[in-house]
Design a protein around this motif. Structure first.
Motif, PDB file in Angstrom:
ATOM      1  N   ILE A 113       0.850  -1.196   0.000  1.00 54.10           N
ATOM      2  CA  ILE A 113       0.000   0.000   0.000  1.00 54.10           C
ATOM      3  C   ILE A 113       0.883   1.243   0.000  1.00 54.10           C
ATOM      4  O   ILE A 113       1.688   1.438   0.914  1.00 54.10           O
ATOM      5  N   ARG A 114       0.704   2.105  -1.007  1.00 54.63           N
ATOM      6  CA  ARG A 114       1.643   3.203  -1.227  1.00 54.63           C
ATOM      7  C   ARG A 114       1.838   4.127  -0.025  1.00 54.63           C
ATOM      8  O   ARG A 114       2.980   4.393   0.349  1.00 54.63           O
ATOM      9  N   PRO A 115       0.786   4.669   0.614  1.00 50.84           N
ATOM     10  CA  PRO A 115       1.042   5.569   1.749  1.00 50.84           C
ATOM     11  C   PRO A 115       1.831   4.891   2.868  1.00 50.84           C
ATOM     12  O   PRO A 115       2.722   5.495   3.474  1.00 50.84           O
ATOM     13  N   ARG A 116       1.509   3.640   3.120  1.00 47.28           N
ATOM     14  CA  ARG A 116       2.248   2.905   4.149  1.00 47.28           C
ATOM     15  C   ARG A 116       3.682   2.633   3.698  1.00 47.28           C
ATOM     16  O   ARG A 116       4.614   2.633   4.514  1.00 47.28           O
ATOM     17  N   ALA A 117       3.869   2.390   2.410  1.00 50.28           N
ATOM     18  CA  ALA A 117       5.213   2.157   1.892  1.00 50.28           C
ATOM     19  C   ALA A 117       6.093   3.397   2.055  1.00 50.28           C
ATOM     20  O   ALA A 117       7.301   3.289   2.297  1.00 50.28           O
ATOM     21  N   GLN A 118       5.509   4.586   1.926  1.00 48.44           N
ATOM     22  CA  GLN A 118       6.282   5.812   2.104  1.00 48.44           C
ATOM     23  C   GLN A 118       6.723   5.971   3.558  1.00 48.44           C
ATOM     24  O   GLN A 118       7.831   6.456   3.831  1.00 48.44           O
ATOM     25  N   VAL A 119       5.875   5.583   4.500  1.00 46.56           N
ATOM     26  CA  VAL A 119       6.268   5.599   5.908  1.00 46.56           C
ATOM     27  C   VAL A 119       7.405   4.605   6.143  1.00 46.56           C
ATOM     28  O   VAL A 119       8.356   4.881   6.893  1.00 46.56           O
ATOM     29  N   LEU A 120       7.331   3.460   5.496  1.00 46.50           N
ATOM     30  CA  LEU A 120       8.391   2.457   5.600  1.00 46.50           C
ATOM     31  C   LEU A 120       9.718   2.998   5.081  1.00 46.50           C
ATOM     32  O   LEU A 120      10.773   2.809   5.705  1.00 46.50           O
ATOM     33  N   VAL A 121       9.688   3.684   3.946  1.00 44.03           N
ATOM     34  CA  VAL A 121      10.896   4.307   3.401  1.00 44.03           C
ATOM     35  C   VAL A 121      11.499   5.272   4.414  1.00 44.03           C
ATOM     36  O   VAL A 121      12.714   5.272   4.662  1.00 44.03           O
ATOM     37  N   GLU A 122      10.649   6.101   5.008  1.00 45.42           N
ATOM     38  CA  GLU A 122      11.139   7.086   5.979  1.00 45.42           C
ATOM     39  C   GLU A 122      11.834   6.408   7.158  1.00 45.42           C
ATOM     40  O   GLU A 122      12.950   6.783   7.544  1.00 45.42           O
ATOM     41  N   ASN A 123      11.190   5.408   7.734  1.00 43.46           N
ATOM     42  CA  ASN A 123      11.749   4.784   8.927  1.00 43.46           C
ATOM     43  C   ASN A 123      13.032   4.012   8.636  1.00 43.46           C
ATOM     44  O   ASN A 123      13.965   4.022   9.449  1.00 43.46           O
ATOM     45  N   LEU A 124      13.101   3.354   7.496  1.00 43.27           N
ATOM     46  CA  LEU A 124      14.326   2.632   7.162  1.00 43.27           C
ATOM     47  C   LEU A 124      15.441   3.586   6.757  1.00 43.27           C
ATOM     48  O   LEU A 124      16.619   3.313   7.008  1.00 43.27           O
ATOM     49  N   THR A 125      15.092   4.704   6.135  1.00 41.45           N
ATOM     50  CA  THR A 125      16.101   5.714   5.825  1.00 41.45           C
ATOM     51  C   THR A 125      16.720   6.233   7.112  1.00 41.45           C
ATOM     52  O   THR A 125      17.956   6.356   7.224  1.00 41.45           O
ATOM     53  N   LYS A 126      15.893   6.521   8.095  1.00 44.66           N
ATOM     54  CA  LYS A 126      16.402   7.033   9.363  1.00 44.66           C
ATOM     55  C   LYS A 126      17.227   5.988  10.103  1.00 44.66           C
ATOM     56  O   LYS A 126      18.159   6.345  10.832  1.00 44.66           O
ATOM     57  N   TRP A 127      16.899   4.716   9.919  1.00 42.16           N
ATOM     58  CA  TRP A 127      17.685   3.662  10.584  1.00 42.16           C
ATOM     59  C   TRP A 127      19.115   3.639  10.049  1.00 42.16           C
ATOM     60  O   TRP A 127      20.045   3.349  10.777  1.00 42.16           O
ATOM     61  N   GLY A 128      19.273   3.907   8.751  1.00 41.23           N
ATOM     62  CA  GLY A 128      20.582   4.245   8.228  1.00 41.23           C
ATOM     63  C   GLY A 128      21.447   3.131   7.684  1.00 41.23           C
ATOM     64  O   GLY A 128      22.558   3.403   7.226  1.00 41.23           O
ATOM     65  N   HIS A 129      20.985   1.894   7.685  1.00 37.93           N
ATOM     66  CA  HIS A 129      21.832   0.813   7.165  1.00 37.93           C
ATOM     67  C   HIS A 129      21.725   0.767   5.647  1.00 37.93           C
ATOM     68  O   HIS A 129      20.632   0.836   5.088  1.00 37.93           O
ATOM     69  N   PRO A 130      22.858   0.639   4.928  1.00 35.48           N
ATOM     70  CA  PRO A 130      22.805   0.723   3.463  1.00 35.48           C
ATOM     71  C   PRO A 130      22.270  -0.518   2.767  1.00 35.48           C
ATOM     72  O   PRO A 130      21.835  -0.431   1.610  1.00 35.48           O
ATOM     73  N   ASP A 131      22.286  -1.677   3.431  1.00 31.09           N
ATOM     74  CA  ASP A 131      21.972  -2.930   2.747  1.00 31.09           C
ATOM     75  C   ASP A 131      20.497  -3.279   2.895  1.00 31.09           C
ATOM     76  O   ASP A 131      20.117  -4.345   3.403  1.00 31.09           O
ATOM     77  N   VAL A 132      19.664  -2.354   2.427  1.00 29.08           N
ATOM     78  CA  VAL A 132      18.210  -2.480   2.507  1.00 29.08           C
ATOM     79  C   VAL A 132      17.600  -2.040   1.181  1.00 29.08           C
ATOM     80  O   VAL A 132      18.031  -1.039   0.595  1.00 29.08           O
ATOM     81  N   VAL A 133      16.602  -2.784   0.724  1.00 29.92           N
ATOM     82  CA  VAL A 133      15.816  -2.424  -0.447  1.00 29.92           C
ATOM     83  C   VAL A 133      14.365  -2.328  -0.012  1.00 29.92           C
ATOM     84  O   VAL A 133      13.854  -3.240   0.645  1.00 29.92           O
ATOM     85  N   VAL A 134      13.691  -1.234  -0.340  1.00 29.35           N
ATOM     86  CA  VAL A 134      12.277  -1.069  -0.015  1.00 29.35           C
ATOM     87  C   VAL A 134      11.474  -1.256  -1.292  1.00 29.35           C
ATOM     88  O   VAL A 134      11.741  -0.601  -2.312  1.00 29.35           O
ATOM     89  N   THR A 135      10.485  -2.144  -1.241  1.00 28.03           N
ATOM     90  CA  THR A 135       9.661  -2.438  -2.403  1.00 28.03           C
ATOM     91  C   THR A 135       8.192  -2.198  -2.097  1.00 28.03           C
ATOM     92  O   THR A 135       7.773  -2.195  -0.935  1.00 28.03           O
ATOM     93  N   GLN A 136       7.421  -2.020  -3.151  1.00 23.37           N
ATOM     94  CA  GLN A 136       5.969  -1.824  -3.036  1.00 23.37           C
ATOM     95  C   GLN A 136       5.293  -2.764  -4.015  1.00 23.37           C
ATOM     96  O   GLN A 136       4.983  -2.407  -5.143  1.00 23.37           O
ATOM     97  N   SER A 137       5.079  -4.002  -3.574  1.00 25.64           N
ATOM     98  CA  SER A 137       4.504  -5.025  -4.448  1.00 25.64           C
ATOM     99  C   SER A 137       3.638  -5.967  -3.633  1.00 25.64           C
ATOM    100  O   SER A 137       3.699  -5.992  -2.403  1.00 25.64           O
ATOM    101  N   TYR A 138       2.835  -6.769  -4.346  1.00 25.29           N
ATOM    102  CA  TYR A 138       1.981  -7.748  -3.695  1.00 25.29           C
ATOM    103  C   TYR A 138       2.714  -9.082  -3.584  1.00 25.29           C
ATOM    104  O   TYR A 138       3.658  -9.352  -4.338  1.00 25.29           O
ATOM    105  N   PRO A 139       2.297  -9.941  -2.644  1.00 22.25           N
ATOM    106  CA  PRO A 139       3.018 -11.200  -2.437  1.00 22.25           C
ATOM    107  C   PRO A 139       3.201 -12.027  -3.703  1.00 22.25           C
ATOM    108  O   PRO A 139       4.272 -12.617  -3.916  1.00 22.25           O
ATOM    109  N   ALA A 140       2.184 -12.074  -4.557  1.00 24.30           N
ATOM    110  CA  ALA A 140       2.289 -12.881  -5.772  1.00 24.30           C
ATOM    111  C   ALA A 140       3.406 -12.401  -6.697  1.00 24.30           C
ATOM    112  O   ALA A 140       3.949 -13.189  -7.476  1.00 24.30           O
ATOM    113  N   ASP A 141       3.752 -11.113  -6.629  1.00 21.07           N
ATOM    114  CA  ASP A 141       4.817 -10.588  -7.486  1.00 21.07           C
ATOM    115  C   ASP A 141       6.163 -11.218  -7.169  1.00 21.07           C
ATOM    116  O   ASP A 141       7.043 -11.295  -8.031  1.00 21.07           O
TER     117      ASP A 141
END
Length: 488
Positions: A142-170
């Motif tokens: 869900i896009r709005p929730r995904a943007q919150v996820l991006v923010e929190n992981l950005t602040k956590w600061g570890h480089p070895d993270v990928v944030v995706t916005q997809s459904y389980p079947a993808d």
């Protein structure tokens, strides 16, 4: 105030828990929820923050290995610069129990997927616990929730993270791509009864059954992406056996998995399998007690939570599978992929990272990003199969001939702290920065890009142009309330 729970739930939960456990559970619904935080091991040393020395400290979270702490009351986190700098995360204590599973079963680098990750509590925790050399993919459809996820992981600061916005079947196209799946699936939310009124008002047995089927669909869809021998951490924030024990039995039987035990201390108050001993006639028909773990209000300190650890049947490889065409999948629906080209990176921008030689720099439009070179091929696979919102470190944007450092760089633990002049901001200046207000820097501050810090922790960039300073804090993240507590 006592929660008014539906009679149908009372009847079911009393049968499931037994009379004494249900009495403790119902009484606890009238208590205030606990408040707990978890330290960021990559940043806490900057601030030398010791919760046990703080006025609001209560006790450590016993299963969180020194990183989790209960507080006596909920402070004004919004106005704490350390919170915005990613020094700690406010996380419900029970959900940090996944640490017990990771410490026992994840002992080498892995590729992990947190499938239903927003707002980011489990993902930031996972990134803190995974062995170095691991890659974490954190997903929210869900896009709005995904943007919150991006923010929190950005602040956590570890480089070895990928944030995706997809459904389980993808993710099914990424055959045997992951060593670890964490699925904190959407549920009926019975464990949140004393925190979320809508969990109470929206509860019905029909909703429970709908959630059970949805959870099975999610697991069925994503299962091909887990390699044989890989681990699944299945969790909910609900109590009933339909979404908990019965789904564990279904995973083991229909998908092919072994349920693994964990070691827990008796004084943690964790309850095991409720299903096999329940007086409900629908229970106890599949197997003897499963090694599963319930946090129940009134018995354990925290909100309701359930977790089980399962291993996918099949030959267990000694290491993550290599990247192959079969594991990469294909671009969804024949859509044109975003152009990501290698570029000649200015030495200036390279100097902004501590170990720039470890990274592969790529341009997307006018933005420069960096991913660790050892993960570049895997991230390329992800980009062909699912929607990637952010990978690695967002380093800079090119505006004309000038490179502007991005806020994500300031948050990254890979930031080279010796490159930018730093200004130690007090709390007042820090909160003004986080509100994206106009700033006046101390006399003698060098012109150009300046790093604001609070208690030694990077807080973000400003551009000092002499008479004033341009505030570069992301506008979508700024503190919007005009309220300011008397005591911070």
């Amino acid at each position: 105030m006592q929660v008014q729970i539906p009679q149908a739930f009372k009847d079911y939960a009393a049968r499931l828990l037994g009379a004494e456990r249900y009495r403790l559970f119902e009484a606890a619904l009238g208590d205030a929820p606990s408040v707990s935080v978890r330290l960021n091991p990559f940043k806490a040393h900057y601030a030398a923050w010791k919760p046990e020395q703080a006025d609001g400290y209560d006790a450590p979270v016993p299963w969180a290995s020194g990183s989790g702490f209960y507080l006596r009351e909920r402070p004004a986190f919004t106005f704490d610069p350390l919170f915005h700098a990613g020094v700690y995360y406010v996380q419900e204590a029970a959900s940090t129990f996944l640490e017990v599973a990771l410490r026992r079963y994840v002992t080498r680098p892995v590729v992990a997927l947190d499938l239903c990750a927003a707002p980011g509590g489990k993902s930031t925790h996972l990134r803190s616990l995974l062995p170095e050399g691991s890659l974490l993919v954190s997903n929210e459809p869900i896009r709005p929730r995904a943007q919150v996820l991006v923010e929190n992981l950005t602040k956590w600061g570890h480089p070895d993270v990928v944030v995706t916005q997809s459904y389980p079947a993808d993710f099914a196209a990424l055959h045997s791509f992951f060593d670890l799946l964490v699925t904190d699936v959407p549920c009926s939310g019975e464990g949140m009864f004393r925190k979320e009124e809508e969990a109470v008002t929206g509860w019905s047995m029909d909703q429970v059954m709908m959630c059970r089927e949805r959870q099975r669909e999610i697991l069925r869809d994503v299962w091909p992406s887990l390699r044989p021998g890989g681990l699944l951490l299945y969790s909910t924030c609900t109590l009933n056996s339909y979404e908990d024990e019965e789904n564990v039995a279904w995973i083991a039987r229909e998908l092919g998995a072994e349920v693994l035990p964990l070691e827990v201390e008796p004084d943690w108050g964790i309850v095991g399998d409720l299903w096999s001993s329940c007086s409900d006639t629908s229970a106890g028909t599949e197997a003897d007690a499963w090694p599963v773990y319930h946090f129940i209000q009134g018995l354990a300190r925290g909100e309701g939570f359930f977790m089980a650890v399962l291993r996918k049947k099949g030959e267990d490889d000694a290491a993550s599978l290599p990247v192959t065409p079969a594991s990469c999948g294909r671009s969804k629906g024949g859509k044109k992929e975003a152009v990501r080209t290698s570029c000649a990176v200015p030495s200036l921008c390279k100097s902004w990272l501590r170990c720039s030689g470890d990274f592969d720099f790529r341009m997307t439009g006018q933005e420069l990003g960096a991913v660790r070179t050892v993960f570049a091929d895997r991230i390329g696979c992800l980009q062909r199969a699912v929607k990637v919102l952010q990978a690695g470190i967002r380093v800079a944007t090119l505006k004309g001939k000038d490179w502007t450092p991005l806020h994500a760089l300031a948050m990254s633990v890979e930031l080279n702290p010796d490159v930018f002049p730093a200004i130690a901001a007090d709390r007042s200046l820090s909160v003004a920065y986080l509100r994206k207000e106009s700033l006046v820097l101390p006399a003698g501050t060098p012109k150009g890009y300046v790093l604001l810090t609070f208690r030694g922790v990077p807080l973000g960039f400003v551009k000092n142009i002499g008479t004033r300073a341009n505030n570069l804090y992301p506008p979508e993240w700024k503190i919007r309330t005009a309220y300011l507590p008397d005591a911070l």
